[in-house]
Design a protein around this motif. Structure first.
Motif, PDB file in Angstrom:
ATOM      1  N   GLU A   1     -62.097 -11.123  36.262  1.00  0.00           N
ATOM      2  CA  GLU A   1     -62.600 -10.238  35.211  1.00  0.00           C
ATOM      3  C   GLU A   1     -63.860  -9.557  35.739  1.00  0.00           C
ATOM      4  OE1 GLU A   1     -61.105  -9.554  32.458  1.00  0.00           O
ATOM      5  OE2 GLU A   1     -59.492 -11.029  32.737  1.00  0.00           O
ATOM      6  N   TYR A   2     -63.974  -8.261  35.489  1.00  0.00           N
ATOM      7  CA  TYR A   2     -65.065  -7.459  36.063  1.00  0.00           C
ATOM      8  C   TYR A   2     -66.440  -8.066  35.803  1.00  0.00           C
ATOM      9  CZ  TYR A   2     -68.400  -3.657  36.660  1.00  0.00           C
ATOM     10  OH  TYR A   2     -69.476  -2.912  37.040  1.00  0.00           O
ATOM     11  N   ASN A   3     -66.711  -8.447  34.575  1.00  0.00           N
ATOM     12  CA  ASN A   3     -68.043  -8.957  34.227  1.00  0.00           C
ATOM     13  C   ASN A   3     -68.398 -10.243  34.963  1.00  0.00           C
ATOM     14  OD1 ASN A   3     -68.668  -6.844  32.504  1.00  0.00           O
ATOM     15  ND2 ASN A   3     -67.730  -7.843  30.724  1.00  0.00           N
ATOM     16  N   ASN A   4     -67.369 -11.004  35.350  1.00  0.00           N
ATOM     17  CA  ASN A   4     -67.621 -12.274  36.045  1.00  0.00           C
ATOM     18  C   ASN A   4     -67.922 -12.091  37.531  1.00  0.00           C
ATOM     19  OD1 ASN A   4     -67.141 -13.688  33.668  1.00  0.00           O
ATOM     20  ND2 ASN A   4     -64.950 -13.935  34.100  1.00  0.00           N
ATOM     21  N   VAL A   5     -67.492 -10.941  38.078  1.00  0.00           N
ATOM     22  CA  VAL A   5     -67.658 -10.731  39.533  1.00  0.00           C
ATOM     23  C   VAL A   5     -68.457  -9.460  39.831  1.00  0.00           C
ATOM     24  CG1 VAL A   5     -65.578 -12.011  40.183  1.00  0.00           C
ATOM     25  CG2 VAL A   5     -65.414  -9.567  39.649  1.00  0.00           C
TER      26      VAL A   5
END
Length: 569
Positions: A543-547
């Motif tokens: 997920e974008y926000n996690n990476v």
């Protein structure tokens, strides 16, 4: 890129004693390949110290031994001479630093090498075949240990900052340091940076010593092999040593010499462009550094500047993530202890091989030997009708050599000869008593491991697994004389790849099926493995926000790389 960068930091020049047991003797190689006169006992003087032809020849042999691609002989001679000079300067540096090696340290390394052969008489024959005596080998060991101590001196006196450590951690926290905080890996990073810095200082000192060294009394046959200007690229001069090192590097990767030279010229041209670009960026490089280290420093400084100049928006990052999403997914992997139980043929297995060989001995004769060898011999020489070519007594295992030199030319040796490789039927074809050489063919029946032997080893594996499970011993306590590959292997993927061991799909499949923390053992292709899976990670879609932080770093690296490529066109 970040992973490769950190791995480079882990590298340090080391001097290691290696005894390569080969068929041809090094002494013969020196005489026939180097073309050096035996009437001269040294090649030249370096700072008043005599440098022997044998040292140059040995280095040439080491350089050429692993290279499958033919390159100009002069390339090996130039690099061998340069290596010999650097080794001598290292010894002189050791004198300056007052580095001493005790006889105890030398003997410890000597016996370690001797023990690796298991047979003292065979060991003596092997080192003799490579031009060593016990005394000269110990002398070589002492030199190598002193060289290692020199580098250790520079590593011990190196300094790295907290900021340097933090930079490396940030570059690798989402890859090789994933899941670990700074404190957990701080000492590991510091150690690698100290090695890198110490290694750099050592190379700088050797380079300085090369600039001021005094070379005298040069023998005619090597006078053209010393370091000198070879080519000029965009105003940057490169020596024949620097040029030949790059050529050999490309040749070792499988390129023909002409293509390797073409690639080397292009490579050096890019290095010159990078050094010139550093001047435009007003980057000051230490002239005392060897040119390859100056290039590395220039690249590091320029790349860091380009990274700071990269601008981006949130949309840029999201788009980059979408295009490269699979790079951020977490793929299934496991960490597992793995040990392989070494299996040796039993006495019964050896008797079986011997029995088969005795039956063949009854049927074989001089006329049908070659055909029978092609059909039934289990050695690599079978395709040649068993012909082993010409060899000296020292280059074969004792039992085989004794039989050959005792046997009669033109006859088959009357008995089956047993060695560590199996049972041999030997046909002696030539013998030169004066030269101490012979030629023979053989039919080899290998000592094959039977199912009964495998069963006995499975019992050993079962006992070991039970001891680990009960806590009597740890996995790492398994005896090293019985078990190999005894280590913790991380990031084993479902495709069957074990980092450090390459592919073993069947073993990996068994590890994945095994319950967590259970000690298991399996026979796979006549090998027995004990393993214990200690960690399992399931596939997870990114997920974008996690990476986001990793996406940002990768985006900056990509744009900086593109910018540098444009400037080097």
């Amino acid at each position: 890129m970040a992973i490769r960068k950190f791995r480079k930091k882990m590298k340090v020049i080391t001097y290691v004693i290696t005894i390569a047991f080969v068929v041809s003797s090094l002494a013969l190689y020196i005489i026939t390949q180097m073309g050096y006169s035996q009437t001269k006992n040294y090649a030249f003087k370096l700072n008043d110290n005599k440098i022997s032809f044998n040292d140059i020849a040995r280095n040439k042999y080491i350089l050429s031994r692993g290279n499958g691609t033919k390159v100009d002989e002069n390339i090996y001679e130039v690099l061998a001479l340069n290596k010999t000079i650097e080794e001598e300067l290292t010894q002189q540096l050791a004198d300056k630093l007052k580095i001493k090696i005790s006889n105890r340290e030398v003997n410890k390394e000597y016996f370690k090498i001797e023990k690796s052969v298991n047979d003292k008489k065979q060991f003596k024959r092997m080192i003799k075949a490579q031009g060593y005596t016990k005394a000269s080998l110990k002398k070589e060991i002492r030199k190598n240990l002193r060289a290692m101590k020199v580098i250790e001196y520079y590593v011990e006196n190196a300094k790295v900052s907290e900021n340097d450590i933090l930079t490396v951690y940030n570059e690798n926290k989402d890859t090789i340091f994933q899941g670990k905080d700074l404190e957990a890996v701080k000492e590991e990073i510091k150690e690698s940076l100290l090695k890198e810095e110490g290694n750099k200082e050592y190379l700088k000192e050797i380079n300085n010593l090369k600039q001021s060294m005094k070379i005298e009394d040069i023998r005619e046959q090597i006078k053209n092999n010393f370091e000198k200007k070879a080519l000029d690229k965009n105003g940057v001069e490169f020596s024949n040593v620097e040029y030949d090192e790059i050529i050999l590097g490309f040749a070792n990767s499988g390129l023909e010499e002409a293509k390797a030279k073409e690639k080397a010229e292009s490579y050096l041209e890019n290095q010159a462009k990078l050094l010139n670009l550093a001047k435009e960026y007003k980057i000051v490089l230490e002239e005392s550094l060897p040119i390859n280290l100056r290039v590395r420093e220039a690249y590091k400084e320029i790349f860091q500047t380009l990274k700071t100049n990269v601008s981006y928006t949130e949309e840029d990052l999201k788009k980059f993530f979408k295009e490269n999403r699979s790079n951020y997914d977490i793929y299934a992997s496991v960490n597992s202890y793995i040990a392989e139980l070494q299996i040796s043929p039993s006495l019964m297995d050896k008797k079986t091989a011997h029995g088969k060989a005795e039956k063949i001995l009854e049927e074989v004769n001089v006329d049908n030997f070659a055909n029978m060898a092609k059909k039934i011999s289990e050695g690599p020489s079978s395709k040649n009708g068993g012909d082993l070519g010409t060899f000296s007594k020292e280059t074969m295992v004792k039992e085989f050599s004794d039989a050959v030199f005792k046997g009669k030319v033109g006859e088959i040796y009357p008995e089956v000869v047993d060695t560590i490789f199996g049972s041999h039927i030997i046909y002696v074809t030539e013998k030169d008593e004066k030269a101490g050489t012979a030629r023979a063919s053989h039919i080899l029946i290998k000592n094959k491991i039977s199912d009964a032997t495998i069963s006995e080893y499975l019992k050993i594996a079962e006992e070991s697994a039970e001891k680990i499970s009960s806590g009597d011993i740890k996995f790492t306590d398994l005896p090293k004389d019985k078990y190999t590959l005894n280590s913790l292997y991380k990031n084993i993927n479902e495709a069957g790849y074990i980092p450090g061991l390459e592919f073993n799909e069947e073993l990996v499949n068994e590890i994945y099926k095994s319950p967590l923390n259970k000690v298991s053992y399996e026979k796979i292709d006549k090998k027995i493995y004990i393993f214990k899976k200690i960690k399992e990670i399931s596939f997870k879609k990114a997920e974008y926000n996690n990476v986001k932080s990793k996406v940002k770093e990768d985006y900056i690296i990509k744009k900086a790389t593109e910018a540098l490529a444009d400037q080097l066109k």
